[in-house]
Design an enzyme around this catalytic site. Structure first.
Site, PDB file in Angstrom:
ATOM      1  N   GLY A 160       7.227  -6.120   3.276  1.00  0.00           N
ATOM      2  CA  GLY A 160       7.785  -6.951   2.229  1.00  0.00           C
ATOM      3  C   GLY A 160       7.091  -6.801   0.890  1.00  0.00           C
ATOM      4  O   GLY A 160       7.381  -7.533  -0.034  1.00  0.00           O
ATOM      5  N   CYS A 161       6.174  -5.845   0.779  1.00  0.00           N
ATOM      6  CA  CYS A 161       5.410  -5.707  -0.460  1.00  0.00           C
ATOM      7  C   CYS A 161       6.093  -4.804  -1.460  1.00  0.00           C
ATOM      8  O   CYS A 161       5.760  -4.791  -2.629  1.00  0.00           O
ATOM      9  CB  CYS A 161       4.032  -5.131  -0.159  1.00  0.00           C
ATOM     10  SG  CYS A 161       4.148  -3.432   0.426  1.00  0.00           S
ATOM     11  N   GLY A 162       7.045  -3.984  -1.002  1.00  0.00           N
ATOM     12  CA  GLY A 162       7.745  -3.094  -1.909  1.00  0.00           C
ATOM     13  C   GLY A 162       7.096  -1.744  -2.088  1.00  0.00           C
ATOM     14  O   GLY A 162       7.636  -0.892  -2.773  1.00  0.00           O
TER      15      GLY A 162
END
Length: 275
Positions: free
Chosen positions: A123-125
């Protein structure tokens, strides 16, 4: 002085728990407000290699790193069990950590066969980036821009809600908006991904010929480091977030002369950058 970040805390033991939040100075927009301090979370770029093969870089909190690597390896089907992880060697840098993981031959060959199909899920990209240089890139600093007038941030959350059409009906979308020099919302773009929403806005602004240095841009999501990267590359003057930044985010905004403002739920807006 508007913003000051205290010296970073060493990670210490390879699987040490997360360090205490670091205090960062800020100034509220209220006239005559004193400089105060807020505790912000830390983050680092973690690069993982398996048997010398670079696999991913992601932004993580600097604690329990070995636990994260074990969980990441199992949850992404790189190994079937922890028995296939033979060794984890961590090398620490100022804003990053390199993890060299030794896994079984069976797991390594399976990884090479399927690595193109692997999708990052932290979910950090930044999952899928294969070099720390890409996670912590060299960026051209901006020319300092004036801060937006305080009155342009009043009632901001309500104005965002009015502009975020799809978000009101679904409750599941991030938004990125640009407000002009007079404080009027000019563009709003929405997406399930916070990075996608900002990319859509940047594309729309450039297509419309909107000056990114004038006015300010707002993200409704957590102000992560990769959003700072995008803002600097798009030559923004001011980035406003509805969620608190991390220490590293503040450091990068200050370094590249990007105005960074946090608008809390119940308090006055907080200026974290410039110094």
């Amino acid at each position: 002085m508007i913003c000051r970040v205290e010296p970073s805390v060493a990670i210490g033991d390879a699987n040490a728990p997360a360090p205490q939040p670091l205090n960062v100075s800020y100034r509220e927009y209220d006239e005559g407000a004193q400089v105060a301090q807020a505790a912000l979370a830390a983050e680092i770029a973690l690069a993982i290699t398996y048997n010398g093969l670079s696999q991913a870089v992601m932004m993580v909190s600097p604690g329990n790193i070995e636990d994260f690597i074990r969980g990441f390896s199992v949850s992404n089907a790189i190994v079937d069990s922890l028995d296939e992880i033979y060794d984890i060697q961590l090398t620490h840098f100022d804003q990053a950590c390199q993890a060299d993981v030794e896994i079984s031959s069976r797991a390594f060959w399976a990884l090479k066969d399927h690595r193109r199909q692997m999708a990052g899920t932290s979910g950090c990209g930044l999952c899928g980036v294969e070099a720390l240089e890409q996670a912590l890139p060299q960026l051209e600093s901006l020319q300092p821009a004036p801060l937006p007038p305080a009155q342009h941030l009043k009632g901001l959350r309500e104005r965002i809600e009015e502009a975020q059409i799809m978000g009101k009906s679904t409750g599941a979308l991030h938004a990125a908006l640009h407000f002009g020099a007079d404080g009027t919302a000019l563009l709003c773009r929405e997406d399930i991904g916070r990075h996608n929403a900002l990319d859509k806005l940047i594309g729309a602004m450039q297509h419309a010929g909107i000056d990114a240095r004038s006015g300010f841009t707002v993200v409704t999501s957590r102000c992560s480091l990769e959003l700072i990267h995008k803002a600097v590359r798009a030559r923004f003057g001011t980035l406003v977030s509805l969620s608190a930044p991390t220490v590293l985010t503040v450091q990068w905004a200050r370094k590249h002369h990007l105005n960074l403002i946090h608008v809390p739920h119940r308090n006055a807006p907080r200026i974290y950058s410039p110094v």
